[in-house]
Motif scaffolding. Structure first.
Motif, PDB file in Angstrom:
ATOM      1  N   SER A 479      10.418 -16.286  66.994  1.00  0.00           N
ATOM      2  CA  SER A 479       9.727 -16.879  66.521  1.00  0.00           C
ATOM      3  C   SER A 479       7.876 -16.902  67.495  1.00  0.00           C
ATOM      4  O   SER A 479       7.565 -17.513  66.802  1.00  0.00           O
ATOM      5  N   VAL A 480       7.788 -15.929  67.589  1.00  0.00           N
ATOM      6  CA  VAL A 480       6.648 -15.660  68.439  1.00  0.00           C
ATOM      7  C   VAL A 480       5.839 -14.367  67.904  1.00  0.00           C
ATOM      8  O   VAL A 480       6.703 -13.576  68.291  1.00  0.00           O
ATOM      9  N   SER A 481       5.304 -14.462  67.547  1.00  0.00           N
ATOM     10  CA  SER A 481       4.185 -12.957  66.691  1.00  0.00           C
ATOM     11  C   SER A 481       3.028 -13.130  68.018  1.00  0.00           C
ATOM     12  O   SER A 481       1.682 -13.671  68.975  1.00  0.00           O
ATOM     13  N   TYR A 482       3.077 -11.605  68.236  1.00  0.00           N
ATOM     14  CA  TYR A 482       1.582 -11.767  70.084  1.00  0.00           C
ATOM     15  C   TYR A 482       0.742 -11.292  69.639  1.00  0.00           C
ATOM     16  O   TYR A 482       0.102 -10.906  70.362  1.00  0.00           O
ATOM     17  N   ARG A 483       0.868 -10.449  68.275  1.00  0.00           N
ATOM     18  CA  ARG A 483      -0.036  -9.568  67.776  1.00  0.00           C
ATOM     19  C   ARG A 483      -1.266  -9.783  67.327  1.00  0.00           C
ATOM     20  O   ARG A 483      -2.220  -9.865  68.479  1.00  0.00           O
ATOM     21  N   CYS A 484      -1.314 -10.897  66.266  1.00  0.00           N
ATOM     22  CA  CYS A 484      -2.580 -11.422  66.350  1.00  0.00           C
ATOM     23  C   CYS A 484      -3.080 -12.905  66.528  1.00  0.00           C
ATOM     24  O   CYS A 484      -2.211 -13.359  67.212  1.00  0.00           O
ATOM     25  N   PRO A 485      -4.240 -13.146  66.624  1.00  0.00           N
ATOM     26  CA  PRO A 485      -4.942 -14.103  66.678  1.00  0.00           C
ATOM     27  C   PRO A 485      -4.718 -15.470  65.932  1.00  0.00           C
ATOM     28  O   PRO A 485      -4.173 -14.934  64.898  1.00  0.00           O
ATOM     29  N   GLN A 486      -5.027 -16.720  66.331  1.00  0.00           N
ATOM     30  CA  GLN A 486      -4.423 -17.746  65.880  1.00  0.00           C
ATOM     31  C   GLN A 486      -4.919 -17.659  64.424  1.00  0.00           C
ATOM     32  O   GLN A 486      -4.536 -17.996  63.145  1.00  0.00           O
ATOM     33  N   GLU A 487      -6.415 -17.013  64.205  1.00  0.00           N
ATOM     34  CA  GLU A 487      -7.316 -17.895  63.133  1.00  0.00           C
ATOM     35  C   GLU A 487      -5.765 -16.733  62.171  1.00  0.00           C
ATOM     36  O   GLU A 487      -6.233 -16.964  60.891  1.00  0.00           O
ATOM     37  N   ILE A 488      -6.022 -15.435  62.601  1.00  0.00           N
ATOM     38  CA  ILE A 488      -5.232 -14.395  61.468  1.00  0.00           C
ATOM     39  C   ILE A 488      -3.883 -14.868  61.237  1.00  0.00           C
ATOM     40  O   ILE A 488      -3.833 -14.691  60.118  1.00  0.00           O
ATOM     41  N   MET A 489      -3.290 -15.537  62.014  1.00  0.00           N
ATOM     42  CA  MET A 489      -2.312 -15.595  61.781  1.00  0.00           C
ATOM     43  C   MET A 489      -1.962 -16.976  60.274  1.00  0.00           C
ATOM     44  O   MET A 489      -0.937 -17.548  59.616  1.00  0.00           O
ATOM     45  N   ALA A 490      -2.749 -17.734  61.113  1.00  0.00           N
ATOM     46  CA  ALA A 490      -3.209 -19.026  59.581  1.00  0.00           C
ATOM     47  C   ALA A 490      -3.481 -18.729  58.591  1.00  0.00           C
ATOM     48  O   ALA A 490      -2.915 -19.412  56.981  1.00  0.00           O
ATOM     49  N   LEU A 491      -4.270 -17.475  58.991  1.00  0.00           N
ATOM     50  CA  LEU A 491      -4.638 -17.137  57.330  1.00  0.00           C
ATOM     51  C   LEU A 491      -2.929 -16.280  56.209  1.00  0.00           C
ATOM     52  O   LEU A 491      -2.942 -16.237  55.470  1.00  0.00           O
ATOM     53  N   ALA A 492      -2.400 -15.919  57.006  1.00  0.00           N
ATOM     54  CA  ALA A 492      -1.034 -15.196  56.634  1.00  0.00           C
ATOM     55  C   ALA A 492       0.073 -16.378  56.425  1.00  0.00           C
ATOM     56  O   ALA A 492       0.515 -16.332  55.574  1.00  0.00           O
ATOM     57  N   ALA A 493      -0.396 -17.424  57.372  1.00  0.00           N
ATOM     58  CA  ALA A 493       0.740 -18.191  56.554  1.00  0.00           C
ATOM     59  C   ALA A 493       0.316 -19.162  55.324  1.00  0.00           C
ATOM     60  O   ALA A 493       1.297 -19.225  54.311  1.00  0.00           O
ATOM     61  N   ALA A 633      -4.957 -14.717  45.507  1.00  0.00           N
ATOM     62  CA  ALA A 633      -4.900 -16.192  46.345  1.00  0.00           C
ATOM     63  C   ALA A 633      -4.310 -16.124  47.272  1.00  0.00           C
ATOM     64  O   ALA A 633      -3.588 -15.088  47.746  1.00  0.00           O
ATOM     65  N   GLY A 634      -4.927 -16.770  48.224  1.00  0.00           N
ATOM     66  CA  GLY A 634      -4.612 -16.940  49.666  1.00  0.00           C
ATOM     67  C   GLY A 634      -5.446 -16.772  50.748  1.00  0.00           C
ATOM     68  O   GLY A 634      -5.976 -17.889  51.768  1.00  0.00           O
ATOM     69  N   LEU A 635      -6.460 -15.834  50.035  1.00  0.00           N
ATOM     70  CA  LEU A 635      -7.726 -15.719  50.591  1.00  0.00           C
ATOM     71  C   LEU A 635      -9.255 -16.534  50.384  1.00  0.00           C
ATOM     72  O   LEU A 635      -9.364 -16.748  52.025  1.00  0.00           O
ATOM     73  N   ALA A 636      -8.894 -17.035  49.731  1.00  0.00           N
ATOM     74  CA  ALA A 636     -10.193 -17.448  49.649  1.00  0.00           C
ATOM     75  C   ALA A 636      -9.978 -19.712  49.653  1.00  0.00           C
ATOM     76  O   ALA A 636      -8.721 -19.631  50.254  1.00  0.00           O
TER      77      ALA A 636
END
Length: 636
Positions: A479-493, A633-636
Motif C-alpha cells: 500500500s505504500v509507494s516508495y518511489r515517487c515524491p508526494q506531489e507526483i503521487m497526488a498528480l497520479a491519483a 485530462a487529469g494533468l490540468a
C-alpha cells in the motif's frame, strides 16, 4: 560532546569491518590451502594407482580415490563473494535467556562462517534471525520462535550501513546519520537517503539491490512459508511489487535449494526493456535463473514441444481476437473433438473451425477470405506464425500433451515469477501456469492502474484470478509507494481517479512549462535537459513522449547535449534519454520530462489514463511537464 566522541561509533564500526575483512581473507587462505592439499593428495593417489602393477593394490587405491573424493573440501567450503560489501545491517538484542543475553548480529547478502567456525555474518534470507532487523525498531520488545525455542527480549540496536569497496561510507543509527563526504565524516548533514541517491552515487541507474531497505510488509511477503499455489502481489507504482517478487524467489532458492534450483525457476517480464533492467540485478540475487519475456520463452517452449524453430512474423490484424479469453474454452473443445499430429497444421485447423471463426469475426466481415487463407496455409504446410499466435500454439500443444511430456519438455518449473500480470491474456497466463510442476508455485504481480495494452481484455486477469482459487491463492497487497515524491503521487491519483496512495518518500519537484508553440516547446525542453544534466551529471533524466515519430524528432532536437543516449537506446547509464510511453513500465528515473501530453494523444479512455499514470510515476525526484497544446485530462 567533543567532535571525536560523537564519531566514536564510526571508529568502532570501521574497526569491526577491518576485523571482518581480515577474517574473510584468512578463511579464504585456509580454504585454498585445504583444497590444494586435497588436490595434491588425490593427484598422488592417482599417480600411485597408475604405477601399480598389482590389481589388488589398484583396487585399493581406486577405493581410496572414490572415498576421498566424497570429502573434497571444494564441495563444502563455500566461497564468500561479497567481500567488497560484506554486510549492510547491524541488529542488537538483549535476550531474557541469560545464555544468550546481549548480542549483535551482522546482516548481509551472503552468510559468512569464519575458519574457526564462528558465524560472523547472517544471510538476510535466514528469516528467524534477520527478522530482528526487518520487523523491529530500536527499543521494541520481541517474542520469536527460533530453532524450536521461544525467545523474547528487547531490540537494543538497529543500524543500516553502506559499505562499498571494503570501505564504510555511511551509517544510519537511530535518528543519527553519519556520512563520509570529501574524505571527512559528517553527522546529520542530510536526513534522507533513497535508492535514487545510491544510483547517483554509483553512477548506475539499473535496479539497485535494496535488501537493506526492505520494509516489514515486504519482508513478510518475501519470507512467506506458503510455497505452493499462487502468491498474488498487488500495489501501486513504486510500491515494490517486482522487488518483492525477485527477493521472494531468492529466499525460496536459499531455503530450499534442491526444489528451487535456478535452472528450475524462471522470471517473465513485461517487455525487453524491463527484462534487461531486471537481468542486471538478478545475477547476484538469483544466479543463473532465466529472466525473459513471455514471447521469448514461448518460442523456446514451442521448440521443445514440437522440435520446430518458429520465426514469428510481425503484425497481425487479428491480435485482439487471438488474445480473447473465448479461445481458452474453444481450444479445450477443439482438442476433445479433432485429432491432428502436426502442431502448425493443428493451429490452422483450429482457426478454421466454425465456432472459432465466429469468435474471430463477430460481425462476419472478412471471415471467408481468412478461411481461404487458412486452407492455403494448411495445404502448403505454412509456418507463417505471428506473435499473436504464440500463446494459442503453445496452449494447444500443452492441451494435446496434458500432464505428461509437456511439463517434462518445459523443465517442470518449480517456480515462475510473472510481472505485470494485468497485461497478459488469459491464454498466456494459462500457458505459464501449465509450465509449472504439480505444486503450481508462481508469484504473480499486477496493478490494474498500469494496464496499457488495448488487445488484452480487462476481464482476462479477473477470470484467471478466479480460476487460481482451485490451486490456492495467497493474496498480498503493498500500500505504500516508495518511489515517487508526494506531489507526483497526488498528480497520479488525479489522473487515475483513485484515492491518493500512501507515500513513503519526501517531497519532490513537480513543474509545468507552457510554451506558445512547438518550436518554443523544443527550446524549453532543450534548456531544461541541459540544466538537469549539468546540475547533476550522475543522474538519469528521461524525456517521455507518446508517439514513436515524436521520439525521433525529440532526439534530433536534443542532439549535442552532453550525456544524451543514442537514439532508440534505453540503457541505465547517467545522462539523458528519449523514449516512448509504452517502453517505460516497471523502470524508474531520477528525473522525468513528459513532453506535450496533450488531450488528443492521451484521450479520456481508461488505457490512455493508465499510460499517463505509468509515465508520471517513473519519476523518483522530479517531474517536469513541457507542453504547448491542451493538456490531457487529469494533468490540468
Amino acid at each position: 560532546m567533543s567532535e571525536e566522541c560523537q564519531f566514536d561509533i564510526v571508529l568502532q564500526e570501521q574497526q569491526r569491518l577491518s576485523d571482518i575483512l581480515t577474517s574473510i581473507e584468512e578463511t579464504a587462505r585456509q580454504n585454498r590451502a585445504k583444497i590444494a592439499s586435497h588436490d595434491a593428495y588425490m593427484v598422488e593417489l592417482g599417480k600411485e594407482r597408475l604405477e601399480s602393477v598389482s590389481w589388488r593394490e589398484k583396487n585399493s587405491l581406486t577405493e581410496k580415490l572414490i572415498e576421498n573424493d566424497k570429502f573434497d573440501p571444494a564441495k563444502y567450503l563455500t566461497e564468500f563473494t561479497m567481500i567488497d560489501s560484506p554486510y549492510f545491517g547491524i541488529v542488537g538484542i538483549n535476550d531474557s535467556d541469560r545464555r544468550i543475553g546481549a548480542k549483535e548480529y551482522l546482516i548481509g547478502k551472503q552468510g559468512f562462517v569464519s575458519h574457526d567456525n564462528k558465524a560472523l555474518v547472517v544471510d538476510w534470507r535466514k528469516a528467524p534471525i534477520s527478522r530482528f532487523f526487518y520487523d523491529y525498531d530500536l527499543g521494541d520488545e520481541y517474542i520469536e520462535t527460533i530453532q524450536g525455542r521461544e525467545r523474547e527480549g528487547v531490540i537494543t540496536r538497529r543500524d543500516t550501513l553502506e559499505i562499498a569497496k571494503r570501505s564504510l561510507r555511511r551509517m544510519e543509527c537511530g535518528d543519527d546519520l553519519y556520512d563520509l563526504a570529501g574524505g571527512k565524516w559528517v553527522k546529520n548533514a542530510k536526513q534522507f537517503h533513497s535508492t535514487t541517491d545510491t544510483k547517483v552515487a554509483n553512477q548506475d541507474h539499473r535496479m539497485v539491490d535494496i535488501v537493506s531497505l526492505i520494509s516489514p510488509d515486504q519482508f513478510h511477503m518475501i519470507t512467506s512459508e506458503a510455497t505452493d499455489g499462487c502468491t498474488l502481489i498487488t500495489g501501486g507504482a513504486g510500491s515494490g511489487k517486482t522487488v518483492v517478487s525477485l527477493h521472494r524467489l531468492s529466499c525460496l532458492q536459499f531455503n530450499d535449494p534442491e526444489r528451487f534450483a535456478p535452472e528450475r525457476c524462471m522470471v517473465l517480464m513485461f517487455n525487453k526493456v524491463l527484462r534487461n533492467y531486471v537481468r542486471q540485478t538478478s545475477a547476484d540475487l538469483l544466479g543463473n535463473t532465466r529472466v525473459d519475456t513471455f514471447s521469448a520463452w514461448a518460442l523456446g517452449a514451442i521448440a521443445s514441444l514440437t522440435g520446430k524453430i518458429i520465426k514469428p512474423v510481425v503484425g497481425d490484424e487479428l491480435t485482439a481476437q487471438k488474445k480473447s479469453s473465448q479461445l481458452s474454452r474453444l481450444l479445450t473443445r477443439y482438442v476433445g473433438e479433432v485429432q491432428e499430429s502436426d502442431p502448425l497444421q493443428d493451429l490452422w485447423r483450429f482457426y478454421g473451425q466454425p465456432y472459432v471463426l465466429e469468435a474471430l469475426f463477430a460481425d462476419g466481415k472478412g471471415r471467408e477470405d481468412y478461411l481461404a487463407e487458412l486452407r492455403r496455409r494448411y495445404a502448403v504446410r505454412s509456418q507463417a506464425v505471428s506473435f499473436a499466435d504464440l500463446s494459442v500454439l503453445l496452449r494447444l500443444c500443452q492441451l494435446r500433451e496434458k500432464d505428461g511430456p509437456v511439463r517434462e519438455a518445459l523443465g517442470w518449473y518449480a517456480h515462475i515469477i510473472v510481472d505485470e500480470g494485468q497485461d497478459l491474456s488469459l491464454l498466456e497466463l494459462e500457458a505459464i501456469l501449465a509450465a509449472t510442476d504439480k505444486r503450481n508455485s508462481i508469484t504473480l504481480s499486477a496493478d490494474s492502474k498500469q494496464k496499457i495494452l488495448s488487445w488484452v481484455a480487462e476481464a482476462d486477469f479477473d477470470i484467471f484470478h478466479q480460476n487460481l482459487k482451485e490451486i490456492g491463492v495467497n493474496s498480498q497487497s503493498l500500500s505504500v509507494s516508495y518511489r515517487c515524491p508526494q506531489e507526483i503521487m497526488a498528480l497520479a491519483a488525479r489522473i487515475s481517479n483513485r484515492e491518493i496512495e500512501q507515500v513513503g518518500r519526501h517531497s519532490g519537484v513537480l513543474e509545468y512549462h507552457q510554451a506558445a508553440d512547438e518550436e518554443n516547446a523544443l527550446v524549453l525542453l532543450r534548456r531544461l535537459v541541459e540544466t538537469l544534466v549539468s546540475e547533476d551529471p550522475h543522474s538519469l533524466t528521461a524525456v517521455i513522449c507518446k508517439k514513436k515519430s515524436d521520439e525521433k524528432m525529440l532526439h534530433k532536437a536534443l542532439t549535442g547535449i552532453n550525456g544524451l543516449h543514442a537514439q532508440g537506446e534505453l540503457t541505465f547509464e547517467p545522462g539523458a534519454l528519449v523514449t516512448i510511453a509504452h517502453q517505460v513500465k516497471g523502470v524508474e528515473f531520477a528525473n522525468v520530462i513528459l513532453y506535450d501530453p496533450n488531450s488528443r494523444d492521451f484521450r479520456k479512455s481508461a488505457l490512455d489514463r493508465n499510460l499517463l499514470y505509468v509515465c508520471v510515476t517513473r519519476a523518483c525526484r522530479r517531474l517536469d511537464i513541457v507542453y504547448w497544446r491542451e493538456l490531457a485530462a487529469g494533468l490540468a
